[in-house]
Enzyme design. Structure first.
Site, PDB file in Angstrom:
ATOM      1  N   HIS A 136      26.384  25.125  45.767  1.00  0.00           N
ATOM      2  CA  HIS A 136      27.751  25.539  45.451  1.00  0.00           C
ATOM      3  C   HIS A 136      28.773  24.588  46.025  1.00  0.00           C
ATOM      4  O   HIS A 136      28.499  23.771  46.907  1.00  0.00           O
ATOM      5  CB  HIS A 136      28.015  26.970  45.961  1.00  0.00           C
ATOM      6  CG  HIS A 136      28.249  27.033  47.437  1.00  0.00           C
ATOM      7  ND1 HIS A 136      29.504  26.888  47.996  1.00  0.00           N
ATOM      8  CD2 HIS A 136      27.392  27.217  48.464  1.00  0.00           C
ATOM      9  CE1 HIS A 136      29.401  26.994  49.316  1.00  0.00           C
ATOM     10  NE2 HIS A 136      28.132  27.193  49.625  1.00  0.00           N
ATOM     11  N   CYS A 137      29.972  24.702  45.482  1.00  0.00           N
ATOM     12  CA  CYS A 137      31.155  24.057  46.035  1.00  0.00           C
ATOM     13  C   CYS A 137      32.267  25.105  45.932  1.00  0.00           C
ATOM     14  O   CYS A 137      31.981  26.310  46.013  1.00  0.00           O
ATOM     15  CB  CYS A 137      31.474  22.733  45.336  1.00  0.00           C
ATOM     16  SG  CYS A 137      31.522  22.774  43.539  1.00  0.00           S
ATOM     17  N   PHE A 138      33.489  24.706  45.785  1.00  0.00           N
ATOM     18  CA  PHE A 138      34.581  25.678  45.736  1.00  0.00           C
ATOM     19  C   PHE A 138      34.579  26.456  44.414  1.00  0.00           C
ATOM     20  O   PHE A 138      34.645  27.680  44.397  1.00  0.00           O
ATOM     21  CB  PHE A 138      35.919  24.964  45.946  1.00  0.00           C
ATOM     22  CG  PHE A 138      37.091  25.894  46.066  1.00  0.00           C
ATOM     23  CD1 PHE A 138      37.259  26.683  47.189  1.00  0.00           C
ATOM     24  CD2 PHE A 138      38.035  25.959  45.059  1.00  0.00           C
ATOM     25  CE1 PHE A 138      38.344  27.544  47.306  1.00  0.00           C
ATOM     26  CE2 PHE A 138      39.123  26.810  45.159  1.00  0.00           C
ATOM     27  CZ  PHE A 138      39.285  27.600  46.280  1.00  0.00           C
ATOM     28  N   SER A 144      28.891  20.443  43.362  1.00  0.00           N
ATOM     29  CA  SER A 144      27.587  21.097  43.265  1.00  0.00           C
ATOM     30  C   SER A 144      26.803  20.588  42.066  1.00  0.00           C
ATOM     31  O   SER A 144      25.605  20.317  42.157  1.00  0.00           O
ATOM     32  CB  SER A 144      27.752  22.614  43.195  1.00  0.00           C
ATOM     33  OG  SER A 144      28.640  22.969  42.144  1.00  0.00           O
TER      34      SER A 144
END
Length: 196
Positions: A136-138, A144
């Protein structure tokens, strides 16, 4: 996998983003239920068997991650700045989830390729052990997705076009142009070494 003779360019990858449309599917773990993504407050999709890409909402909802069977989390946006996700291994201790964090901003000038090998290793270790991993990222669309593409290229012998197509069929991913450029560089390097 594919036989390529000409170098891969960023334009080739942009074409994938423009032409491959993700399938509409339910939130993992809530198949058959309507409007669950908004209700649960997470956005996550299985993009390759056992490999999920998601956003901050998914990453910070440990109850949901346990419900889906996530055993590993790779945070490609670790930090406490804007558009980062401030989690650490200690955040997941009580859930038994293995964690790895990468501090990286979603800007075209960021050197994401320095994390390709270690990210691919962590994802591969999770899957080879029978686990399920959330990368994941934001927002779950750029950092990601780039690391997930690198994994598919380095560990599943896909070209950059094949890897990005695989992810795009399952999620609306869109790595920034700088990241696409670094993926095309990886692709061309692997081709030269006869790895693709």
């Amino acid at each position: 996998m594919a036989d390529q003779t000409s170098p891969t360019t960023t334009r080739d990858l942009v074409k994938v983003i423009q032409t491959v449309k993700p399938e509409s599917k339910p939130l993992p773990g809530y198949e058959g239920q309507h409007h669950t993504r908004m209700f649960v407050g997470v956005c996550m999709d299985e993009c390759y068997p056992g490999l999920y890409i998601g956003d901050m909402g998914a990453a910070t909802n440990k109850e949901y991650l346990k419900h889906v069977g996530i055993t590993h989390v790779l945070n490609t946006a670790q930090g406490n700045k804007i558009t980062t996700v401030n989690t650490k291994a200690s955040f997941y201790e009580d859930s038994g989830i293995k964690y790895k964090g990468i501090q990286l901003l979603d800007v075209p000038s960021a050197n994401i390729k320095q994390y390709f090998d270690e990210g691919a290793e962590f994802i591969n270790d999770a899957l080879e052990s029978g686990g399920r991993i959330l990368v994941h990222c934001f927002m779950g669309i750029s950092r990601s997705a780039t690391i997930a593409c690198a994994f598919l290229m380095l560990k599943r012998n896909m070209t950059a076009v094949e890897a990005l197509t695989t992810l795009r069929k399952n999620r609306q991913v869109y790595p920034n142009d700088g990241f696409l450029s670094q993926l095309s560089e990886l692709d061309n390097s692997l081709q030269k070494r006869g790895k693709l």
